[in-house]
Design a protein around this motif. Structure first.
Motif, PDB file in Angstrom:
ATOM      1  N   ASP A   1     -53.166  56.815   6.241  1.00  0.00           N
ATOM      2  CA  ASP A   1     -53.509  55.951   5.121  1.00  0.00           C
ATOM      3  C   ASP A   1     -53.570  54.480   5.537  1.00  0.00           C
ATOM      4  OD1 ASP A   1     -50.759  55.332   5.309  1.00  0.00           O
ATOM      5  OD2 ASP A   1     -50.258  56.795   3.753  1.00  0.00           O
ATOM      6  N   GLN A   2     -53.303  54.208   6.801  1.00  0.00           N
ATOM      7  CA  GLN A   2     -53.474  52.866   7.370  1.00  0.00           C
ATOM      8  C   GLN A   2     -54.238  52.996   8.685  1.00  0.00           C
ATOM      9  OE1 GLN A   2     -52.364  49.724   6.261  1.00  0.00           O
ATOM     10  NE2 GLN A   2     -51.684  50.663   4.336  1.00  0.00           N
ATOM     11  N   VAL A   3     -55.348  52.268   8.796  1.00  0.00           N
ATOM     12  CA  VAL A   3     -56.181  52.336  10.002  1.00  0.00           C
ATOM     13  C   VAL A   3     -56.536  50.916  10.428  1.00  0.00           C
ATOM     14  CG1 VAL A   3     -58.337  53.168  11.004  1.00  0.00           C
ATOM     15  CG2 VAL A   3     -57.148  54.565   9.307  1.00  0.00           C
ATOM     16  N   ALA A   4     -56.127  50.546  11.626  1.00  0.00           N
ATOM     17  CA  ALA A   4     -56.452  49.230  12.190  1.00  0.00           C
ATOM     18  C   ALA A   4     -57.204  49.448  13.498  1.00  0.00           C
ATOM     19  CB  ALA A   4     -55.189  48.422  12.430  1.00  0.00           C
ATOM     20  N   ILE A   5     -58.350  48.813  13.621  1.00  0.00           N
ATOM     21  CA  ILE A   5     -59.216  49.001  14.789  1.00  0.00           C
ATOM     22  C   ILE A   5     -59.623  47.638  15.327  1.00  0.00           C
ATOM     23  CG2 ILE A   5     -61.296  50.171  15.650  1.00  0.00           C
ATOM     24  CD1 ILE A   5     -61.387  51.618  12.883  1.00  0.00           C
ATOM     25  N   HIS A   6     -59.662  47.518  16.630  1.00  0.00           N
ATOM     26  CA  HIS A   6     -60.246  46.313  17.218  1.00  0.00           C
ATOM     27  C   HIS A   6     -60.984  46.710  18.494  1.00  0.00           C
ATOM     28  CE1 HIS A   6     -56.438  46.482  19.528  1.00  0.00           C
ATOM     29  NE2 HIS A   6     -57.144  45.916  20.490  1.00  0.00           N
ATOM     30  N   GLY A   7     -61.914  45.859  18.893  1.00  0.00           N
ATOM     31  CA  GLY A   7     -62.686  46.172  20.094  1.00  0.00           C
ATOM     32  C   GLY A   7     -63.867  45.245  20.242  1.00  0.00           C
TER      33      GLY A   7
END
Length: 366
Positions: A231-237
């Motif tokens: 229920d928590q999604v953090a993405i970086h790139g």
């Protein structure tokens, strides 16, 4: 091609649902389309739905619907867990197919369906409608025209009320990742497709995922359910060209400030999108343009981006209507404005990478 396309909807119900909320009013609001049939889950459901919406023909078999001579386009709106079965039933009719996103339950099932449709030479479209919104297309053009210079980075934060501490009979299936309809596949999937459409495809990513509210209370029965999907999604790139991106999707959160905030930073200014709605696929965010030496100024997408979509439609059917207009153009001219099943598989692979990165902590090259 006929001036009006006859549409058959797989999964229309008088009890409501996404087809009833968005697809049916969108199609009825566009002169290029006519709904000529649908499928339901049972003969009784078909009868009730036919009476409710005034549609003469209803079926329980999607294949029978697709075989009707005056059906030019078959639209699959059932849940992702039923896509493979329904699409296999439709395929022998050889009709163009528009399938809702998320595409199938997982990437393996999606690849199998793609192989079948490619072998048959069938025309396909997938419902990743965020990229067709006037706001996203306008922002894409502002960026391409160099309005804020070269793009350095982008940050997107969104809040979604679903996947929280409660669920009801209609949305409890979202708690089980095996159904293929998760926070990652639906709001994250839709939003990332819009982001990639505007700024370029993801080339590298890392992700952190978590189940912060694992115990969910059923709103009708008050029993406790277990959530097995993040229920928590953090993405970086990185995006193509080296643009740095950061994206955080917060499930089960009703933001007290802005449910949707997207900033694009350029060498000569910034573009900011914000909205009280956290899901980009049927969002109509305010757009602010900031020059390097000035204050933020509201800008609106010109009327040409709205096209023939009636303003009287609500946000959800408006978003789908923009997609349908591009489906019509694709079928009339042979263009490829709407992503097909091949793109849907590529996007399913991206979702798979995000989930894998969240489990392992490893950086993924796309």
């Amino acid at each position: 091609m006929a001036e009006r396309l006859g549409v058959g909807i797989v999964g229309l119900s008088a009890q409501g649902g996404w087809a009833a909320r968005s697809h049916l009013p969108a199609l009825r609001g566009l002169e290029q389309f006519e709904v000529r049939g649908f499928t339901g889950s049972s003969p009784e459901s078909v009868r009730v739905t036919a009476d409710h919406y005034g549609i003469d023909r209803g079926f329980t078999d999607p294949g029978e619907l697709a075989r009707q001579e005056d059906i030019d386009l078959v639209v699959v709106t059932v849940k992702a867990r039923a896509h493979a079965e329904q699409l296999k039933s439709i395929l022998p009719a050889g009709k163009p197919v528009f399938c809702e996103w998320p595409f199938c339950r997982d990437v393996t099932e999606a690849r199998d369906i793609l192989a079948l449709f490619e072998a048959a030479g069938a025309r396909t479209a997938i419902g990743l409608q965020a990229r067709h919104s006037p706001q996203v297309r306008f922002v894409r053009d502002l960026v391409a025209e160099g309005e804020i210079g070269g793009i350095l980075s982008t940050t997107l934060v969104t809040s979604i009320p679903y996947w929280g501490s409660t669920a009801g009979s209609r949305d409890a299936y979202l708690l089980d990742g095996a159904n293929g309809s998760t926070l990652v596949s639906i709001p994250v999937g839709h939003t990332l497709d819009g982001l990639e459409f505007a700024l370029g495809e993801i080339t590298q990513l890392s992700a952190t995922t978590a189940v912060r509210q694992p115990h969910v209370v059923h709103r009708e029965t008050h029993e406790t359910l277990l959530k097995t999907t993040p229920d928590q999604v953090a993405i970086h790139g990185l995006l193509r060209g080296g643009i740095v991106f950061s994206f955080h999707c917060r499930g089960g959160v009703n933001s007290r400030t802005s449910a949707f905030f997207w900033e694009i930073n350029g060498t000569r200014g910034d573009i900011t999108l914000r909205s009280p709605c956290g899901e980009l696929q049927y969002n109509e965010p305010e757009i602010l343009l900031t020059r390097a030496d000035g204050a933020p100024k509201p800008v609106a997408a010109p009327a040409r981006y709205r096209g023939a979509v009636p303003d009287a439609l609500g946000p959800e059917p408006r978003s789908v209507a923009h997609t349908y207009l591009r489906v019509f153009d694709d079928l009339a001219t042979g263009s490829c404005l709407v992503p097909d099943f091949s793109r849907a598989v590529r996007h399913r692979e991206l979702i798979d990478m995000i989930e894998r990165a969240g489990r392992t902590g490893a950086c993924q090259s796309v």
